[in-house]
Design a protein around this motif. Structure first.
Motif, PDB file in Angstrom:
ATOM      1  N   LEU A   1     -11.476   5.771  -4.682  1.00 33.17           N
ATOM      2  CA  LEU A   1     -12.103   6.930  -5.322  1.00 33.17           C
ATOM      3  C   LEU A   1     -12.754   6.570  -6.650  1.00 33.17           C
ATOM      4  O   LEU A   1     -13.723   7.210  -7.076  1.00 33.17           O
ATOM      5  CB  LEU A   1     -11.060   8.035  -5.533  1.00 33.17           C
ATOM      6  N   GLU A   2     -12.251   5.549  -7.308  1.00 31.52           N
ATOM      7  CA  GLU A   2     -12.814   5.113  -8.586  1.00 31.52           C
ATOM      8  C   GLU A   2     -14.076   4.274  -8.409  1.00 31.52           C
ATOM      9  O   GLU A   2     -14.771   3.991  -9.385  1.00 31.52           O
ATOM     10  CB  GLU A   2     -11.770   4.300  -9.355  1.00 31.52           C
ATOM     11  N   ARG A   3     -14.391   3.898  -7.156  1.00 26.84           N
ATOM     12  CA  ARG A   3     -15.469   2.936  -6.950  1.00 26.84           C
ATOM     13  C   ARG A   3     -16.543   3.372  -5.962  1.00 26.84           C
ATOM     14  O   ARG A   3     -17.659   2.854  -6.004  1.00 26.84           O
ATOM     15  CB  ARG A   3     -14.858   1.597  -6.486  1.00 26.84           C
ATOM     16  N   ILE A   4     -16.243   4.269  -5.047  1.00 25.12           N
ATOM     17  CA  ILE A   4     -17.224   4.706  -4.052  1.00 25.12           C
ATOM     18  C   ILE A   4     -17.153   6.215  -3.879  1.00 25.12           C
ATOM     19  O   ILE A   4     -16.183   6.862  -4.297  1.00 25.12           O
ATOM     20  CB  ILE A   4     -17.000   4.011  -2.683  1.00 25.12           C
ATOM     21  N   ALA A   5     -18.190   6.771  -3.241  1.00 26.18           N
ATOM     22  CA  ALA A   5     -18.247   8.224  -3.019  1.00 26.18           C
ATOM     23  C   ALA A   5     -17.066   8.680  -2.179  1.00 26.18           C
ATOM     24  O   ALA A   5     -16.554   7.944  -1.322  1.00 26.18           O
ATOM     25  CB  ALA A   5     -19.555   8.582  -2.330  1.00 26.18           C
ATOM     26  N   LYS A   6     -16.641   9.937  -2.398  1.00 30.80           N
ATOM     27  CA  LYS A   6     -15.444  10.455  -1.755  1.00 30.80           C
ATOM     28  C   LYS A   6     -15.538  10.417  -0.236  1.00 30.80           C
ATOM     29  O   LYS A   6     -14.543  10.119   0.445  1.00 30.80           O
ATOM     30  CB  LYS A   6     -15.189  11.893  -2.219  1.00 30.80           C
ATOM     31  N   PHE A   7     -16.731  10.698   0.340  1.00 24.90           N
ATOM     32  CA  PHE A   7     -16.844  10.712   1.801  1.00 24.90           C
ATOM     33  C   PHE A   7     -16.666   9.324   2.421  1.00 24.90           C
ATOM     34  O   PHE A   7     -16.433   9.195   3.619  1.00 24.90           O
ATOM     35  CB  PHE A   7     -18.170  11.345   2.245  1.00 24.90           C
ATOM     36  N   LYS A   8     -16.758   8.264   1.598  1.00 24.70           N
ATOM     37  CA  LYS A   8     -16.570   6.902   2.096  1.00 24.70           C
ATOM     38  C   LYS A   8     -15.110   6.444   2.007  1.00 24.70           C
ATOM     39  O   LYS A   8     -14.743   5.421   2.588  1.00 24.70           O
ATOM     40  CB  LYS A   8     -17.441   5.926   1.301  1.00 24.70           C
ATOM     41  N   VAL A   9     -14.298   7.196   1.282  1.00 24.60           N
ATOM     42  CA  VAL A   9     -12.914   6.790   1.058  1.00 24.60           C
ATOM     43  C   VAL A   9     -12.082   7.046   2.319  1.00 24.60           C
ATOM     44  O   VAL A   9     -12.141   8.132   2.907  1.00 24.60           O
ATOM     45  CB  VAL A   9     -12.309   7.567  -0.131  1.00 24.60           C
ATOM     46  N   PRO A  10     -11.300   6.064   2.763  1.00 22.47           N
ATOM     47  CA  PRO A  10     -10.484   6.256   3.979  1.00 22.47           C
ATOM     48  C   PRO A  10      -9.537   7.440   3.859  1.00 22.47           C
ATOM     49  O   PRO A  10      -8.868   7.624   2.847  1.00 22.47           O
ATOM     50  CB  PRO A  10      -9.710   4.939   4.093  1.00 22.47           C
ATOM     51  N   MET A  11      -9.512   8.262   4.917  1.00 23.86           N
ATOM     52  CA  MET A  11      -8.557   9.358   4.991  1.00 23.86           C
ATOM     53  C   MET A  11      -7.231   8.901   5.582  1.00 23.86           C
ATOM     54  O   MET A  11      -6.211   9.547   5.392  1.00 23.86           O
ATOM     55  CB  MET A  11      -9.124  10.489   5.863  1.00 23.86           C
ATOM     56  N   ARG A  12      -7.260   7.819   6.329  1.00 23.53           N
ATOM     57  CA  ARG A  12      -6.052   7.346   7.005  1.00 23.53           C
ATOM     58  C   ARG A  12      -5.955   5.833   6.863  1.00 23.53           C
ATOM     59  O   ARG A  12      -6.955   5.123   7.005  1.00 23.53           O
ATOM     60  CB  ARG A  12      -6.066   7.746   8.470  1.00 23.53           C
ATOM     61  N   PHE A  13      -4.740   5.370   6.590  1.00 26.14           N
ATOM     62  CA  PHE A  13      -4.489   3.933   6.488  1.00 26.14           C
ATOM     63  C   PHE A  13      -3.464   3.527   7.548  1.00 26.14           C
ATOM     64  O   PHE A  13      -2.496   4.251   7.789  1.00 26.14           O
ATOM     65  CB  PHE A  13      -3.950   3.570   5.101  1.00 26.14           C
ATOM     66  N   GLU A  14      -3.707   2.391   8.164  1.00 28.87           N
ATOM     67  CA  GLU A  14      -2.778   1.811   9.127  1.00 28.87           C
ATOM     68  C   GLU A  14      -2.505   0.386   8.692  1.00 28.87           C
ATOM     69  O   GLU A  14      -3.436  -0.361   8.350  1.00 28.87           O
ATOM     70  CB  GLU A  14      -3.372   1.837  10.532  1.00 28.87           C
ATOM     71  N   PHE A  15      -1.237  -0.011   8.694  1.00 28.00           N
ATOM     72  CA  PHE A  15      -0.851  -1.324   8.183  1.00 28.00           C
ATOM     73  C   PHE A  15      -0.415  -2.223   9.333  1.00 28.00           C
ATOM     74  O   PHE A  15       0.480  -1.868  10.105  1.00 28.00           O
ATOM     75  CB  PHE A  15       0.252  -1.175   7.135  1.00 28.00           C
ATOM     76  N   LEU A  16      -1.085  -3.383   9.447  1.00 29.70           N
ATOM     77  CA  LEU A  16      -0.879  -4.294  10.570  1.00 29.70           C
ATOM     78  C   LEU A  16      -0.803  -5.728  10.079  1.00 29.70           C
ATOM     79  O   LEU A  16      -1.253  -6.045   8.972  1.00 29.70           O
ATOM     80  CB  LEU A  16      -2.042  -4.170  11.567  1.00 29.70           C
ATOM     81  N   ALA A  17      -0.264  -6.589  10.920  1.00 31.62           N
ATOM     82  CA  ALA A  17      -0.300  -8.022  10.633  1.00 31.62           C
ATOM     83  C   ALA A  17      -1.740  -8.494  10.651  1.00 31.62           C
ATOM     84  O   ALA A  17      -2.588  -7.935  11.345  1.00 31.62           O
ATOM     85  CB  ALA A  17       0.522  -8.786  11.666  1.00 31.62           C
ATOM     86  N   MET A  18      -2.025  -9.544   9.902  1.00 37.03           N
ATOM     87  CA  MET A  18      -3.405 -10.004   9.768  1.00 37.03           C
ATOM     88  C   MET A  18      -4.008 -10.389  11.114  1.00 37.03           C
ATOM     89  O   MET A  18      -5.181 -10.136  11.375  1.00 37.03           O
ATOM     90  CB  MET A  18      -3.459 -11.188   8.807  1.00 37.03           C
ATOM     91  N   GLU A  19      -3.203 -10.990  11.981  1.00 38.72           N
ATOM     92  CA  GLU A  19      -3.717 -11.419  13.286  1.00 38.72           C
ATOM     93  C   GLU A  19      -4.185 -10.230  14.120  1.00 38.72           C
ATOM     94  O   GLU A  19      -5.086 -10.361  14.955  1.00 38.72           O
ATOM     95  CB  GLU A  19      -2.653 -12.204  14.049  1.00 38.72           C
ATOM     96  N   ALA A  20      -3.577  -9.060  13.911  1.00 37.84           N
ATOM     97  CA  ALA A  20      -3.943  -7.882  14.694  1.00 37.84           C
ATOM     98  C   ALA A  20      -5.296  -7.310  14.283  1.00 37.84           C
ATOM     99  O   ALA A  20      -5.867  -6.503  15.008  1.00 37.84           O
ATOM    100  CB  ALA A  20      -2.869  -6.807  14.556  1.00 37.84           C
ATOM    101  N   LEU A  21      -5.804  -7.739  13.128  1.00 41.56           N
ATOM    102  CA  LEU A  21      -7.107  -7.249  12.668  1.00 41.56           C
ATOM    103  C   LEU A  21      -8.258  -8.044  13.274  1.00 41.56           C
ATOM    104  O   LEU A  21      -9.423  -7.707  13.068  1.00 41.56           O
ATOM    105  CB  LEU A  21      -7.193  -7.322  11.138  1.00 41.56           C
ATOM    106  N   ALA A  22      -7.939  -9.100  14.012  1.00 39.42           N
ATOM    107  CA  ALA A  22      -8.981  -9.974  14.561  1.00 39.42           C
ATOM    108  C   ALA A  22      -8.951  -9.988  16.082  1.00 39.42           C
ATOM    109  O   ALA A  22      -7.903  -9.841  16.707  1.00 39.42           O
ATOM    110  CB  ALA A  22      -8.801 -11.398  14.034  1.00 39.42           C
ATOM    111  N   THR A  23     -10.126 -10.164  16.684  1.00 40.93           N
ATOM    112  CA  THR A  23     -10.220 -10.343  18.122  1.00 40.93           C
ATOM    113  C   THR A  23      -9.873 -11.786  18.463  1.00 40.93           C
ATOM    114  O   THR A  23      -9.675 -12.625  17.577  1.00 40.93           O
ATOM    115  CB  THR A  23     -11.646 -10.048  18.617  1.00 40.93           C
TER     116      THR A  23
END
Length: 465
Positions: free
Chosen positions: A422-444
C-alpha cells in the motif's frame, strides 16, 4: 542438395573437426566428439536395421545423456522426425504418439538404458505427411499446454541449425533447460555447433546445478529468472566453487529488477545475458545496452520485429513449419503475434509479461510482474507470484503466492506485506489474498513462474476483504 538442406551435414563436419575435444559430460564421465560420432553411427545403423527410413517419426523419452544426444543426431542425419519427450510429460504419451504419428518410441531410464516400442503409426496429419515426403529432418516439440491443449510444433531441423552457421567460441554449457523444450534443444545445438561441451544434470535443483558447475568447470549457465531466484535463496552457491562461470543467460519470462541486481552483486565477474525466443520462431539474437539494464535489442539476421498496441510481433526465417494440431498463428506475411507485452524505446524492448497474465481488477489492468517486484523487495520474501483470483464485485482481484525466507506467522506476514504494498503501489494492485508455499511450489517443471495448478497451501482468505 540446396543450401538450406546442408546445415545438418555442416554440423556433422564440425563434430568431426572437434575430434578429441570434450563433447558431453555425464555422471562425471567425459565423452569426446570422436566417441559421440561413433555412437551416432552405431545408432544410425541400428535404426536402418529396424527398417526406419527418412520421414519416420520417432519419440525419445528421457533427458540429456550420451545416448539421447547421439540418437537425436542419428535421427536428424537419417532424415527422420525426432520427437523429444521429457519423463514428466510421459503421462501424455498416448496423445503425443497419435499427434506425431510415432512409429518407434525409445524410452531411456536414469542409467541411459533404452527400451524400444514399435507402433503401427496413426494416419499422418496433412502437414506432417507433406513434410515427411520432403526428406528433410524434423523436430516436433510440444507446448506446455498451460492455457489449453498442448500444441505440436513441427520444425525443419535444417532451418533451426541454420542459425548456427557462423562459427563462434564454444562454451562448457549446462543442459539446464529441458530436453523437450525448444530452448533446451537450442542450447544443445549451439553447444555442439561451436565445439562446446554439453554438461548433463542428474536433477535440476540448485544444489545439483552448482555441484555440476564446480565439478565440470562449466562456464555458461542458461536458465530462467525463477530458477536463478531459487539458486540465490539456497546455500548451494556459497558452498561450491563457481569461479569457472563466465556467463549466465536467462529468458522464458521477465527478469525482476531486484533479482538482476542481486545477481550482479552475488556474481560480479559473471556476464548476465538476457535472451528472448519462442518455440514457434526460434531464439532471437539479443543484446542489452548495459549489464544493469533489462532493456533489450532483439532481432538480428533472419528476424524482424514490430509492436502493435503494446504487443510484440516477430517474423523469423527459422520459424516453424506449423502446428500439427492447430491452425497456424502466422499471418499471410509470416508475422506472429507473440502475446508478449513490451515497452519500446529507441529500438530497445522491455518485457512486461504475457497478455494472458494481466489481471483485470474492475476495469484496471494489473501487470503481475510489477506487483511481484514490489513484494520481492519486502523483508523475508524469497519469491512471489501474482495471479488473478475471482471477486464477486470486481470480477477479479490480485492474489499473491509467497515463499518466505524464514518461518513467520502467516496472518501477520499477510498484514505486513499488504501494508508494504500500500505504501508503494495503487490500492487496486495490492493483493487481497496471500498464500504461503515452499519455493519449489512456485515454479513449474520448466522452472518458470507457476500461475496455474499450484498445490493447495495455507491461505488467509479474509485478509484485505
Amino acid at each position: 542438395m540446396s543450401e538450406v538442406h546442408t546445415h545438418v551435414a555442416r554440423l556433422f563436419e564440425r563434430l568431426a573437426q572437434a575430434d578429441e575435444a570434450d563433447a558431453v559430460v555425464w555422471r562425471g564421465r567425459t565423452i569426446s566428439y570422436r566417441e559421440l560420432l561413433a555412437s551416432v553411427s552405431s545408432w544410425e545403423a541400428r535404426l536402418r536395421a529396424m527398417g526406419l527410413q527418412s520421414g519416420a517419426s520417432c519419440g525419445i523419452v528421457g533427458d540429456f545423456s550420451p545416448s539421447t544426444i547421439a540418437l537425436l543426431l542419428a535421427l536428424l542425419r537419417l532424415g527422420a522426425v525426432a520427437v523429444p519427450v521429457s519423463p514428466d510429460a510421459a503421462r501424455e504419451m498416448a496423445a503425443i504418439t497419435t499427434t506425431a504419428s510415432i512409429s518407434c518410441l525409445f524410452s531411456f531410464d536414469a542409467d541411459d538404458n533404452v527400451a524400444i516400442e514399435l507402433f503401427e503409426p496413426s494416419p499422418r496429419l496433412p502437414l506432417l505427411a507433406d513434410f515427411s515426403r520432403s526428406g528433410a529432418p524434423g523436430l516436433v516439440v510440444f507446448t506446455s499446454g498451460s492455457s489449453g491443449k498442448p500444441k505440436a510444433i513441427l520444425h525443419d531441423a535444417n532451418r533451426v541449425l541454420g542459425k548456427f552457421e557462423r562459427p563462434r567460441p564454444g562454451h562448457r554449457m549446462l543442459m539446464c533447460l529441458m530436453f523437450d523444450h525448444f530452448g533446451g534443444l537450442n542450447t544443445l545445438f549451439a553447444c555442439l555447433s561451436y565445439g562446446g561441451t554439453a554438461i548433463c544434470l542428474p536433477q535440476r535443483k540448485p544444489e545439483f546445478v552448482c555441484a555440476a558447475i564446480e565439478s565440470a568447470r562449466a562456464d555458461l549457465l542458461p536458465t530462467t529468472p525463477t530458477f536463478l531466484r531459487m539458486i540465490l535463496a539456497s546455500d548451494a552457491w556459497r558452498t561450491r566453487d563457481l569461479s569457472s562461470l563466465k556467463v549466465i543467460s536467462f529468458g522464458a519470462e521477465p527478469m525482476p529488477p531486484s533479482t538482476l541486481a542481486l545477481l550482479r552483486e552475488t556474481f560480479p565477474k559473471v556476464e548476465l545475458k538476457q535472451t528472448y525466443g519462442l518455440s514457434e520462431l526460434g531464439v532471437l539474437h539479443s543484446k542489452s545496452p548495459d549489464p544493469s539494464s533489462l532493456w533489450l535489442r532483439i532481432g538480428g539476421h533472419g528476424f524482424e520485429t514490430k509492436v502493435h498496441d503494446g504487443v510484440l510481433y516477430v517474423r523469423s526465417a527459422s520459424s516453424m513449419v506449423g502446428y500439427l494440431n492447430a491452425d497456424s498463428p502466422l499471418d499471410a506475411e509470416g508475422w506472429m503475434c507473440t502475446n508478449d507485452l513490451v515497452e519500446e524505446k529507441d529500438g530497445l524492448f522491455r518485457f512486461l509479461g504475457r497478455t494472458s497474465e494481466i489481471v483485470n481488477v474492475g476495469g484496471n489492468k494489473v501487470h503481475p510482474s510489477e506487483v511481484e517486484e514490489v513484494l520481492m523487495q519486502a523483508p523475508n520474501v524469497a519469491d512471489a507470484t501474482v495471479v488473478g483470483i475471482p471477486h464477486p464485485l470486481l470480477g477479479h482481484a490480485v492474489g499473491a503466492r509467497i515463499s518466505l525466507v524464514a518461518p513467520e506467522d502467516e496472518r501477520a506476514a499477510s498484514t505486513r506485506l499488504r501494508r508494504f504494498c500500500l505504501e508503494r503501489i495503487a490500492k487496486f494492485k495490492v493483493p487481497m489474498r496471500f498464500e504461503f508455499l515452499a519455493m519449489e511450489a512456485l515454479a513449474t517443471v520448466r522452472a518458470k513462474k507457476q500461475r496455474t495448478n499450484v498445490p493447495s497451501g495455507k491461505e488467509n482468505p479474509k485478509d484485505g476483504q
